[in-house]
Design a protein around this motif. Structure first.
Motif, PDB file in Angstrom:
ATOM      1  N   TYR A 163       0.836  -1.198   0.000  1.00  0.00           N
ATOM      2  CA  TYR A 163       0.000   0.000   0.000  1.00  0.00           C
ATOM      3  C   TYR A 163       0.878   1.258   0.000  1.00  0.00           C
ATOM      4  CZ  TYR A 163      -3.317   3.574   1.305  1.00  0.00           C
ATOM      5  OH  TYR A 163      -4.067   4.724   1.319  1.00  0.00           O
ATOM      6  N   SER A 164       1.922   1.261   0.833  1.00  0.00           N
ATOM      7  CA  SER A 164       2.835   2.407   0.861  1.00  0.00           C
ATOM      8  C   SER A 164       3.543   2.567  -0.482  1.00  0.00           C
ATOM      9  CB  SER A 164       3.863   2.245   1.978  1.00  0.00           C
ATOM     10  OG  SER A 164       3.230   2.290   3.231  1.00  0.00           O
ATOM     11  N   LEU A 165       3.880   1.456  -1.113  1.00  0.00           N
ATOM     12  CA  LEU A 165       4.516   1.519  -2.426  1.00  0.00           C
ATOM     13  C   LEU A 165       3.581   2.159  -3.454  1.00  0.00           C
ATOM     14  CD1 LEU A 165       6.975   0.864  -4.191  1.00  0.00           C
ATOM     15  CD2 LEU A 165       5.966  -1.402  -4.583  1.00  0.00           C
ATOM     16  N   THR A 166       2.288   1.868  -3.373  1.00  0.00           N
ATOM     17  CA  THR A 166       1.347   2.491  -4.313  1.00  0.00           C
ATOM     18  C   THR A 166       1.323   4.004  -4.143  1.00  0.00           C
ATOM     19  OG1 THR A 166      -0.632   2.301  -2.906  1.00  0.00           O
ATOM     20  CG2 THR A 166      -0.138   0.445  -4.376  1.00  0.00           C
ATOM     21  N   LYS A 167       1.510   4.464  -2.920  1.00  0.00           N
ATOM     22  CA  LYS A 167       1.588   5.915  -2.670  1.00  0.00           C
ATOM     23  C   LYS A 167       2.866   6.493  -3.269  1.00  0.00           C
ATOM     24  CE  LYS A 167      -1.861   6.703   0.279  1.00  0.00           C
ATOM     25  NZ  LYS A 167      -2.872   7.719   0.052  1.00  0.00           N
ATOM     26  N   ALA A 168       3.979   5.760  -3.110  1.00  0.00           N
ATOM     27  CA  ALA A 168       5.273   6.242  -3.599  1.00  0.00           C
ATOM     28  C   ALA A 168       5.291   6.368  -5.113  1.00  0.00           C
ATOM     29  CB  ALA A 168       6.389   5.315  -3.126  1.00  0.00           C
ATOM     30  N   ILE A 169       4.666   5.408  -5.810  1.00  0.00           N
ATOM     31  CA  ILE A 169       4.757   5.418  -7.269  1.00  0.00           C
ATOM     32  C   ILE A 169       3.840   6.443  -7.927  1.00  0.00           C
ATOM     33  CG2 ILE A 169       5.643   3.080  -7.398  1.00  0.00           C
ATOM     34  CD1 ILE A 169       2.823   2.192  -8.312  1.00  0.00           C
ATOM     35  N   ARG A 170       3.169   7.244  -7.133  1.00  0.00           N
ATOM     36  CA  ARG A 170       2.448   8.388  -7.709  1.00  0.00           C
ATOM     37  C   ARG A 170       3.431   9.364  -8.351  1.00  0.00           C
ATOM     38  NH1 ARG A 170      -1.596  10.556  -3.117  1.00  0.00           N
ATOM     39  NH2 ARG A 170      -2.845   8.690  -2.800  1.00  0.00           N
ATOM     40  N   ALA A 171       4.628   9.462  -7.760  1.00  0.00           N
ATOM     41  CA  ALA A 171       5.605  10.439  -8.259  1.00  0.00           C
ATOM     42  C   ALA A 171       6.936   9.803  -8.649  1.00  0.00           C
ATOM     43  CB  ALA A 171       5.851  11.513  -7.210  1.00  0.00           C
ATOM     44  N   ILE A 172       7.201   8.604  -8.178  1.00  0.00           N
ATOM     45  CA  ILE A 172       8.457   7.937  -8.489  1.00  0.00           C
ATOM     46  C   ILE A 172       8.147   6.840  -9.512  1.00  0.00           C
ATOM     47  CG2 ILE A 172      10.413   6.641  -7.556  1.00  0.00           C
ATOM     48  CD1 ILE A 172       9.592   7.743  -4.758  1.00  0.00           C
ATOM     49  N   PRO A 173       8.847   6.821 -10.635  1.00  0.00           N
ATOM     50  CA  PRO A 173       8.593   5.751 -11.608  1.00  0.00           C
ATOM     51  C   PRO A 173       8.741   4.377 -10.958  1.00  0.00           C
ATOM     52  CG  PRO A 173      10.029   7.430 -12.558  1.00  0.00           C
ATOM     53  CD  PRO A 173       9.882   7.759 -11.094  1.00  0.00           C
ATOM     54  N   ILE A 174       7.878   3.448 -11.333  1.00  0.00           N
ATOM     55  CA  ILE A 174       7.846   2.135 -10.690  1.00  0.00           C
ATOM     56  C   ILE A 174       9.181   1.412 -10.779  1.00  0.00           C
ATOM     57  CG2 ILE A 174       6.886   0.920 -12.699  1.00  0.00           C
ATOM     58  CD1 ILE A 174       5.606  -0.036  -9.358  1.00  0.00           C
ATOM     59  N   GLY A 175       9.864   1.511 -11.907  1.00  0.00           N
ATOM     60  CA  GLY A 175      11.162   0.850 -12.048  1.00  0.00           C
ATOM     61  C   GLY A 175      12.197   1.410 -11.093  1.00  0.00           C
ATOM     62  N   ILE A 176      12.192   2.715 -10.926  1.00  0.00           N
ATOM     63  CA  ILE A 176      13.121   3.368 -10.000  1.00  0.00           C
ATOM     64  C   ILE A 176      12.750   3.002  -8.565  1.00  0.00           C
ATOM     65  CG2 ILE A 176      13.948   5.594  -9.139  1.00  0.00           C
ATOM     66  CD1 ILE A 176      14.980   4.895 -11.952  1.00  0.00           C
ATOM     67  N   ALA A 177      11.456   3.102  -8.247  1.00  0.00           N
ATOM     68  CA  ALA A 177      11.008   2.775  -6.881  1.00  0.00           C
ATOM     69  C   ALA A 177      11.356   1.332  -6.540  1.00  0.00           C
ATOM     70  CB  ALA A 177       9.503   3.008  -6.749  1.00  0.00           C
ATOM     71  N   TYR A 178      11.144   0.424  -7.483  1.00  0.00           N
ATOM     72  CA  TYR A 178      11.414  -0.982  -7.203  1.00  0.00           C
ATOM     73  C   TYR A 178      12.902  -1.257  -7.094  1.00  0.00           C
ATOM     74  CZ  TYR A 178      10.441  -5.897  -6.813  1.00  0.00           C
ATOM     75  OH  TYR A 178      10.355  -7.175  -6.343  1.00  0.00           O
ATOM     76  N   ALA A 179      13.696  -0.559  -7.894  1.00  0.00           N
ATOM     77  CA  ALA A 179      15.155  -0.726  -7.788  1.00  0.00           C
ATOM     78  C   ALA A 179      15.645  -0.275  -6.415  1.00  0.00           C
ATOM     79  CB  ALA A 179      15.852   0.066  -8.889  1.00  0.00           C
ATOM     80  N   ILE A 180      15.136   0.853  -5.954  1.00  0.00           N
ATOM     81  CA  ILE A 180      15.511   1.356  -4.636  1.00  0.00           C
ATOM     82  C   ILE A 180      15.011   0.399  -3.550  1.00  0.00           C
ATOM     83  CG2 ILE A 180      15.161   3.244  -2.985  1.00  0.00           C
ATOM     84  CD1 ILE A 180      15.011   5.108  -5.498  1.00  0.00           C
ATOM     85  N   TRP A 181      13.741  -0.004  -3.664  1.00  0.00           N
ATOM     86  CA  TRP A 181      13.137  -0.948  -2.719  1.00  0.00           C
ATOM     87  C   TRP A 181      13.976  -2.224  -2.635  1.00  0.00           C
ATOM     88  CZ3 TRP A 181       7.505  -1.924  -1.362  1.00  0.00           C
ATOM     89  CH2 TRP A 181       7.250  -3.240  -1.019  1.00  0.00           C
ATOM     90  N   SER A 182      14.289  -2.794  -3.785  1.00  0.00           N
ATOM     91  CA  SER A 182      15.052  -4.049  -3.810  1.00  0.00           C
ATOM     92  C   SER A 182      16.446  -3.872  -3.237  1.00  0.00           C
ATOM     93  CB  SER A 182      15.159  -4.569  -5.244  1.00  0.00           C
ATOM     94  OG  SER A 182      13.890  -4.825  -5.769  1.00  0.00           O
ATOM     95  N   GLY A 183      17.128  -2.817  -3.664  1.00  0.00           N
ATOM     96  CA  GLY A 183      18.497  -2.594  -3.213  1.00  0.00           C
ATOM     97  C   GLY A 183      18.603  -2.383  -1.721  1.00  0.00           C
TER      98      GLY A 183
END
Length: 110
Positions: free
Chosen positions: A45-65
């Motif tokens: 749910y928090s990730l869905t909020k983050a990807i409003r402004a952060i591209p999903i690929g970037i958000a997921y790369a940061i999340w994963s790393g």
């Protein structure tokens, strides 16, 4: 900036949930299993909020790393799991990759 706060919250929730996985005993222990799923739901749910402004690929790369680093630390401190030199070097490269994305990428949603 608030979208990075949502991403940070998502990462922390996911890391906490993943850290519980050994305690679930393959989902046979109901209390840690319920907490695991609750933490993952809240993380997503928090990730869905983050990807409003952060591209999903970037958000997921940061999340994963960051998640890899935090889970490695969790395994070391909670479960006494050791990391060898190649694992540590790999984790350092992951941290460097996350820093490069955040400092230099024009698509990182700054």
């Amino acid at each position: 900036m608030k979208f990075y706060i949502y991403l940070f919250i998502a990462i922390c929730l996911e890391t906490a949930g993943t850290s519980l996985l050994p305690m679930t005993k393959e989902f046979t222990k109901w209390k840690p299993t319920i907490l695991f799923f609750a933490l993952f739901f809240a993380a997503l749910y928090s990730l869905t909020k983050a990807i409003r402004a952060i591209p999903i690929g970037i958000a997921y790369a940061i999340w994963s790393g960051i998640g890899i680093v935090l889970i490695s630390l969790s395994g070391y401190f909670l479960y006494k799991q050791k990391l060898d030199i190649p694992a540590i070097i790999g984790i350092v490269f992951i941290i460097i990759g996350v820093l490069i994305i955040n400092i230099f990428s024009k698509t990182a949603g700054h």
